[in-house]
Design a protein around this motif. Structure first.
Motif: not given
Length: 139
Positions: A44-54, A121-132
């Motif tokens: 999830r951190v490396d690749s991002g995630a589908i927006p608003d997914s938990i 090319k669907r939306p992807v939420e960047e996770m690296a900056s948000k993750s500890r």
């Protein structure tokens, strides 16, 4: 002899709801739909995630989804629509069957997985900056 895992997954997919990326985008318009990323945290951190997914890692999913478990997470409700995804659709197929077997009523998975989502090319939420949990590089 060990039965090949991908034979098992192929059989499971015949009896579960397999969503396309278009299907998932429609599902996401309903704010009651719970979209769950079951990949490992580092994926999830490396690749991002589908927006608003938990995030609910595959190894904890059943524990977090069981209202009787001390690990239960309140986002999970057996009567709520749940859509799972992993990288390629195999782990999420197994996880979909597991939740259905537990008594969840409306569970599906993203058949092409996150890889298919990104490929389209669907939306992807960047996770690296948000993750500890960012991988630290040793120098």
């Amino acid at each position: 002899m060990v039965k090949p895992i991908f034979e098992t997954i192929k059989e499971i997919k015949k009896n579960i709801e397999n969503l396309s990326c278009d299907d998932l985008e429609k599902e996401m318009q309903n704010p009651e739909t719970l979209v769950v990323d079951i990949r490992e945290m580092q994926e999830r951190v490396d690749s991002g995630a589908i927006p608003d997914s938990i995030h609910a890692p595959r190894g904890m999913l059943e524990f977090w989804a069981d209202p009787n478990s001390p690990y239960y997470r309140k986002q999970f409700k057996p009567d709520k629509r749940v859509v799972l995804y992993c990288a390629g659709g195999a782990r999420s197929a197994l996880a979909t069957k597991a939740l259905l077997d537990m008594g969840y009523q409306s569970v599906a998975h993203l058949d092409p997985g996150f890889i298919g989502w990104k490929k389209e090319k669907r939306p992807v939420e960047e996770m690296a900056s948000k993750s500890r949990w960012i991988r630290r590089i040793m120098k």
